[in-house]
Design an enzyme around this catalytic site. Structure first.
Site, PDB file in Angstrom:
ATOM      1  N   ASP A  35       2.453  -6.391 -12.073  1.00  0.00           N
ATOM      2  CA  ASP A  35       2.294  -5.537 -10.886  1.00  0.00           C
ATOM      3  C   ASP A  35       3.661  -4.924 -10.586  1.00  0.00           C
ATOM      4  O   ASP A  35       4.675  -5.297 -11.182  1.00  0.00           O
ATOM      5  CB  ASP A  35       1.810  -6.388  -9.693  1.00  0.00           C
ATOM      6  CG  ASP A  35       1.665  -5.569  -8.408  1.00  0.00           C
ATOM      7  OD1 ASP A  35       1.098  -4.458  -8.476  1.00  0.00           O
ATOM      8  OD2 ASP A  35       2.126  -6.027  -7.346  1.00  0.00           O
TER       9      ASP A  35
ATOM     10  N   CYS B  16      -2.623  -4.398 -10.744  1.00  0.00           N
ATOM     11  CA  CYS B  16      -2.126  -3.323  -9.878  1.00  0.00           C
ATOM     12  C   CYS B  16      -3.155  -2.196  -9.910  1.00  0.00           C
ATOM     13  O   CYS B  16      -3.494  -1.683 -10.989  1.00  0.00           O
ATOM     14  CB  CYS B  16      -0.785  -2.823 -10.422  1.00  0.00           C
ATOM     15  SG  CYS B  16      -0.139  -1.383  -9.569  1.00  0.00           S
TER      16      CYS B  16
ATOM     17  N   CYS C  70      -5.594  -2.399  -3.261  1.00  0.00           N
ATOM     18  CA  CYS C  70      -4.199  -2.581  -3.675  1.00  0.00           C
ATOM     19  C   CYS C  70      -3.980  -4.082  -3.673  1.00  0.00           C
ATOM     20  O   CYS C  70      -4.377  -4.763  -2.707  1.00  0.00           O
ATOM     21  CB  CYS C  70      -3.258  -1.893  -2.685  1.00  0.00           C
ATOM     22  SG  CYS C  70      -1.516  -2.320  -2.946  1.00  0.00           S
TER      23      CYS C  70
ATOM     24  N   HIS D   4      -1.573  -5.867  -3.128  1.00  0.00           N
ATOM     25  CA  HIS D   4      -0.752  -6.406  -2.036  1.00  0.00           C
ATOM     26  C   HIS D   4      -1.604  -6.738  -0.799  1.00  0.00           C
ATOM     27  O   HIS D   4      -1.232  -7.596   0.000  1.00  0.00           O
ATOM     28  CB  HIS D   4       0.309  -5.392  -1.600  1.00  0.00           C
ATOM     29  CG  HIS D   4       1.510  -5.317  -2.492  1.00  0.00           C
ATOM     30  ND1 HIS D   4       1.473  -4.793  -3.756  1.00  0.00           N
ATOM     31  CD2 HIS D   4       2.792  -5.713  -2.285  1.00  0.00           C
ATOM     32  CE1 HIS D   4       2.688  -4.846  -4.299  1.00  0.00           C
ATOM     33  NE2 HIS D   4       3.501  -5.406  -3.422  1.00  0.00           N
TER      34      HIS D   4
END
Ligand code: DGL
Length: 278
Positions: free
Chosen positions: A17, A80, A191, A193
């Site tokens: 990522d 990612c 995403c 994250h």
């Protein structure tokens, strides 16, 4: 062409990522296939990817894939969404090991979760502009209504550890209000994250909206892929810090603190490499 006989079942799986986000995928892989060992790369020197051009992301991805291949990984997981959205189609043709991304598994999970066909997708600017989620979701259901929203401040908030913070609440409320007004019943965390601020997002959208984290479906797909190639590890599951290896392009210490809080499986250490050499 992938030569099946060259793939070593006991080799690690490469996962990468732009930074710490891919750890949410690592966490899910460890949960679902604990006997596999992983080799993670986080491009901490060049994060974020989501605001960069396709050419730049493609160049970064080629370097990372070359690094992972030099480490003799048996498969690669692109943890990612940005890379999966803008670079995976091209990279797929160039690598010599099986490779999967997170977008297709996310699409599958979202199409199964929605009841009213109104699906929100939050992701980086690059992923939203690629329109990839809408394209694939509409292939499954042409009547699906897909509402995308770029949330560029989420990645720096996460990378700076503001997981539970009034600032993150405020930004989430601004980003998500439009999607809520449009009546979505499902929201893709597009995403890697974003699962790290899942509770903030859940609080903002309320119980009526199902949150989809593509990591779960990605780990399932990885499991199927390993079995398809006959390269599942035969090792017994074992916990511990030396089973998986972690590499970053900068700030190993910051990464270690973060990774230890996300993975909680023992003390882990990360090593800095110069990714520009690959
Ligand atoms: N975690 C990544 C993604 O899933 C990239 C975020 C970024 O670097 O902008 O899109």
């Amino acid at each position: 062409m992938i030569k099946y006989e060259d793939l070593d079942p006991e080799a690690p799986i490469g996962v990468f990522d732009s930074g710490v986000g891919g750890l949410t995928v690592v966490r899910e892989i460890i949960r679902q296939i604990p006997n596999e060992s992983l080799l993670y790369f986080g491009d901490t020197a060049r994060v974020p990817y989501g605001t960069k051009s396709k050419d730049t992301v493609l160049r970064y991805t080629r370097q990372i894939v070359r690094f992972l291949e030099s480490q003799k990984v048996k498969a690669i997981v692109v943890a990612c969404n940005t890379v999966s959205a803008v670079a995976l189609d091209e990279i797929e043709k160039e690598v010599n090991v099986p490779i999967i991304g997170v977008v297709k598994p996310g699409v599958k999970a979202a199409s199964q979760a929605t009841r009213n066909g109104k699906i929100g997708v939050i992701a980086t600017k690059a992923t939203i502009e690629s329109n990839i989620y809408a394209t694939y979701l509409k292939k499954i259901d042409p009547n699906a209504e897909v509402l995308g929203k770029a949330c560029p401040l989420f990645v720096p908030l996460v990378e700076n550890g503001l997981l539970e913070d009034p600032v993150t609440d405020e930004i989430a409320a601004r980003y998500l209000s439009e999607l809520m007004d449009r009546g979505i019943d499902t929201l893709v965390l597009g995403c890697t994250h974003y699962p790290l601020i899942r509770s903030t997002i859940a609080r903002t959208v309320g119980e009526g909206v199902t949150l989809v984290n593509p990591a779960y479906e990605t780990a399932l797909e990885l499991k199927a892929l390993l079995s398809q190639y006959g390269i599942e590890s035969k090792e017994r599951p074992r916990l511990g810090s030396n089973k998986h290896r972690f590499y970053v392009s900068d700030d190993a210490q910051g990464f270690e603190v973060f990774a230890n809080s996300v993975l909680k499986y023992g003390i882990l250490s990360a090593q800095v490499i110069n990714i520009e050499n690959y």
